[in-house]
Scaffold this active site. Sequence first.
Site, short mmCIF file in Angstrom:
data_model
loop_
_atom_site.label_atom_id
_atom_site.label_comp_id
_atom_site.label_asym_id
_atom_site.label_seq_id
_atom_site.Cartn_x
_atom_site.Cartn_y
_atom_site.Cartn_z
N HIS A 137 73.06 63.03 -30.97
CA HIS A 137 71.89 63.08 -30.12
C HIS A 137 71.41 64.51 -29.84
O HIS A 137 70.37 64.71 -29.24
CB HIS A 137 72.16 62.32 -28.81
CG HIS A 137 72.12 60.84 -29.04
ND1 HIS A 137 72.07 59.92 -28.03
CD2 HIS A 137 72.12 60.12 -30.18
CE1 HIS A 137 72.05 58.70 -28.54
NE2 HIS A 137 72.08 58.80 -29.85
N SER A 152 68.73 61.50 -35.26
CA SER A 152 69.08 60.96 -36.58
C SER A 152 68.28 61.64 -37.68
O SER A 152 67.13 62.02 -37.48
CB SER A 152 68.77 59.46 -36.62
OG SER A 152 69.58 58.78 -35.72
N LYS A 194 66.93 45.71 -34.38
CA LYS A 194 67.20 45.88 -35.82
C LYS A 194 68.71 45.93 -36.08
O LYS A 194 69.22 45.27 -36.99
CB LYS A 194 66.52 47.15 -36.34
CG LYS A 194 66.55 47.26 -37.85
CD LYS A 194 65.59 48.33 -38.36
CE LYS A 194 65.63 48.39 -39.87
NZ LYS A 194 64.58 49.22 -40.46
N ASP A 195 69.43 46.71 -35.25
CA ASP A 195 70.88 46.80 -35.41
C ASP A 195 71.54 45.46 -35.11
O ASP A 195 72.51 45.07 -35.76
CB ASP A 195 71.46 47.87 -34.50
CG ASP A 195 71.17 49.28 -35.03
OD1 ASP A 195 70.53 49.37 -36.09
OD2 ASP A 195 71.58 50.25 -34.38
N GLU A 254 97.06 49.62 -48.75
CA GLU A 254 95.89 48.80 -48.48
C GLU A 254 94.74 49.27 -49.37
O GLU A 254 94.68 50.43 -49.76
CB GLU A 254 95.46 48.91 -47.01
CG GLU A 254 96.50 48.44 -46.03
CD GLU A 254 97.30 49.60 -45.46
OE1 GLU A 254 98.03 50.25 -46.24
OE2 GLU A 254 97.19 49.86 -44.27
C1 HEM Z 1 90.86 51.49 -34.98
C2 HEM Z 1 91.18 50.33 -34.72
C3 HEM Z 1 92.35 49.61 -35.35
C4 HEM Z 1 92.64 49.48 -36.68
C5 HEM Z 1 91.87 50.05 -37.86
C6 HEM Z 1 93.84 48.66 -36.76
C7 HEM Z 1 94.47 48.30 -37.94
C8 HEM Z 1 95.57 47.44 -38.03
C9 HEM Z 1 96.13 46.93 -39.23
C10 HEM Z 1 95.66 47.24 -40.66
C11 HEM Z 1 97.17 46.10 -38.89
C12 HEM Z 1 98.06 45.30 -39.84
C13 HEM Z 1 97.48 43.90 -39.91
C14 HEM Z 1 98.45 42.88 -40.42
O1 HEM Z 1 98.65 42.79 -41.63
O2 HEM Z 1 98.98 42.16 -39.58
C15 HEM Z 1 97.27 46.11 -37.47
C16 HEM Z 1 98.21 45.41 -36.75
C17 HEM Z 1 98.37 45.48 -35.37
N1 HEM Z 1 97.59 46.16 -34.48
FE1 HEM Z 1 95.93 47.24 -34.98
N2 HEM Z 1 94.24 48.34 -35.49
C18 HEM Z 1 93.37 48.90 -34.59
C19 HEM Z 1 93.44 48.80 -33.22
C20 HEM Z 1 94.51 48.28 -32.47
C21 HEM Z 1 94.68 48.33 -31.05
C22 HEM Z 1 93.72 48.99 -30.09
C23 HEM Z 1 95.86 47.70 -30.74
C24 HEM Z 1 96.56 47.47 -29.42
C25 HEM Z 1 96.23 48.01 -28.32
C26 HEM Z 1 96.40 47.21 -31.96
C27 HEM Z 1 97.57 46.48 -32.05
C28 HEM Z 1 98.08 45.96 -33.22
C29 HEM Z 1 99.24 45.12 -33.30
C30 HEM Z 1 100.09 44.63 -32.14
C31 HEM Z 1 99.42 44.82 -34.65
C32 HEM Z 1 100.54 43.99 -35.26
C33 HEM Z 1 100.22 42.55 -35.32
C34 HEM Z 1 99.80 42.14 -36.71
O3 HEM Z 1 100.31 42.67 -37.68
O4 HEM Z 1 98.96 41.22 -36.80
N3 HEM Z 1 95.58 47.59 -32.99
N4 HEM Z 1 96.29 46.93 -36.97
#
Ligand code: HEM
Lengths: 270, 379
Positions: free
Chosen positions: B206, B210, B232-233, B276
């Site tokens: 900002h 943009s 639009k978004d 991944e």
């Molecule tokens: C930028 C945002 C986030 C990204 C890109 C992300 C990415 C991921 C990925 C790739 C996995 C593995 C998925 C799987 O195969 O199960 C995962 C699992 C997990 N994430 Fe995140 N995550 C994000 C935010 C968060 C936040 C904010 C929390 C908790 C406060 C969280 C908690 C968990 C937990 C508990 C798992 C394990 C459960 C599972 O594997 O299903 N994540 N996350």
Amino acid sequence: MFAAALRESARVVLPVAAVVTGATVMASANDEVVPAPNYPFSHKGPFSSWDTKSIRRGYQVYKEVCASCHSMKYMHYRDLVGVAYNEKEAKFLAEQIEVEDGPNDEGEMFERPGKLSDVFPAPYENEEQARAINNGALPPDLSLIAKARHGGEDYLFALLTGYREAPAGVTVNEDAGQYYNPYFPGGKIGMPLQLIDGAVEYDDGVESTASQMAKDVCTFLAWAAEPHQDDRKRVGQQMLTLFAICAVIAGYHKRFKWAPIKNTKISYFK
Amino acid sequence: MQSIMLRLRQNSLFNVYVNHAEWYPSPANLNYFWGFGSIALGVLVSQIVSGVLLAMHYNANINLAFNDVEHIMRDVVGGDGLRYLHANGASMFFISVYVHIGRGLFYGSYFYPRITLWYSGVILFFLMMAAGFLGYVLPWGQMSFWGATVITNFFSAIPVVGGAIVEWLWGGFSVDQPTLNRFFSLHFLIPFLLAGVAIIHIALLHEHGSNNPLGINENIKKIPFLTYYGIKDLFGIMLFIVFFVYFLVNCPNLLGHADNYIEALPLVTPAHIVPEWYFLPFYAILRTIPDKLGGVIAMVVAILILLSLPFLDTSKIRSGLFKPLHFINFILFICVTLCLGWLGQSVVEFPFSNLSEVVTILYFFYFISHFRLTTQYVK
Ligand code: HEM
């Protein structure tokens, strides 16, 4: 200018794409594994649900054939209720097994008949015992097997029905518990052929040919790996419809709002 | 009622909303590629909400983690949807951000005066990769474990202190309980850092406003954000949700790896260890260089080279629409990156390894070619 640019880029990209495709074909020809065909399981489509009759027969195949070697540690008798059996039948099935429970008031462990909340019984005490009995090979837990192998239930079906004579040049030592199966990575599997015509007797009168049993047990295993799939598909299709409608409304509203901007004429004066 | 609205409008926080959303002056000609920033923000919110809910059912314990994820999938009401939402949400995040970055590359959004904005984007990209990698370890499947082992081992390439750094990261002598514990803690933290940096990203945006498809200064004609780009978004987000839900319903495991449904086995190495999909192009570059340290450096440089674009690109014209050579170069770059991604999951043998050498050079060529080459053609 765009057309020219696109034509230019196509001139560069197409040969690269051709090389890449050629390389893939060459490389996949090298592989030691036969890829499983894509079988028309009836649960595969986005709008199709599980074939519960097949799951019921598949459970019977698992219980009578596979369960002597393979555990299913994430499956409870309660999971069968409403899918393959009604509650009374599932309770009856559970009661057929003995479960160690306790300790009781005297501090003793005791045996009791199984309940709906019990998991399917495991055939072996531990991994070492399982390997000792199976010539060193470990029969994997089957709860997640349909998701834990590339190709899922297609692979399982191909594997279970794919036993054949080893081709010339491949030696398998059957005395050491090795069998030839082109779908198994490496071709030599530690599990003998399991499904022969008539191995189980279905209670719904379906003829138990080897391929019928394979189809049923694969459907059962696919369901066991993904038991809530029907619910998810149903809710998912509803959400999909809802959001598609929202998208149409938003799209229409966007056109409406933008009409003045799109019709604005900007002129420049010196 | 009116007086309440009036009071509200004088409130300084509400003013942020008025000045930076409701009446924020935007160029009139942004196309749908400009909507992917909003989409990425939406996915970030979805990840944080679904992540917090998942964390309520999850234990970062090597004996429990895999079972907990299965417990979520089987016993928690709606848990399968929740888990698939989060696991695929990471992929959707990367899809939207890759389009977002591609938009910046094509339309020259990295040019002065948006250099700091571009840099904050690269920080976001790094944080996302950290969040995605750390999250993938949490379900403690075979790919979680071996992916963690391979990727943490990159640090051992650092001369002298590398080995010590890796053990420090692991909290022991291999990927084990301490590793899982700290990865969970960091995975919980990083999305909130992401949210913070995203706010900075928007603040920096900002400052100068943009860019636009024509790449020219448009201060003569701006339109209020909410009325026009709000809707639009929203339209773009709705279409993206349809795509996302379609994925969740019909192929929730397509982007995952089958081996991750096998609980981690420290003594059994999988036949192919693949990260991944969103890391694959960089992984391919890493494997192209035969030397370990060289590979790691090439991989990091492949991302950091984004930082050099504002200086490497000597063009006087921003938008790719008016630079035919850049246009071709850009399309080639997309193909090269996709090709690298595909090579990243192929085995390291003929012809893949040979092909990846060529394609890696082409990847870097995109950036270097901006120096003079495209500029001169325009003249
Ligand atoms: C930028 C945002 C986030 C990204 C890109 C992300 C990415 C991921 C990925 C790739 C996995 C593995 C998925 C799987 O195969 O199960 C995962 C699992 C997990 N994430 Fe995140 N995550 C994000 C935010 C968060 C936040 C904010 C929390 C908790 C406060 C969280 C908690 C968990 C937990 C508990 C798992 C394990 C459960 C599972 O594997 O299903 N994540 N996350």
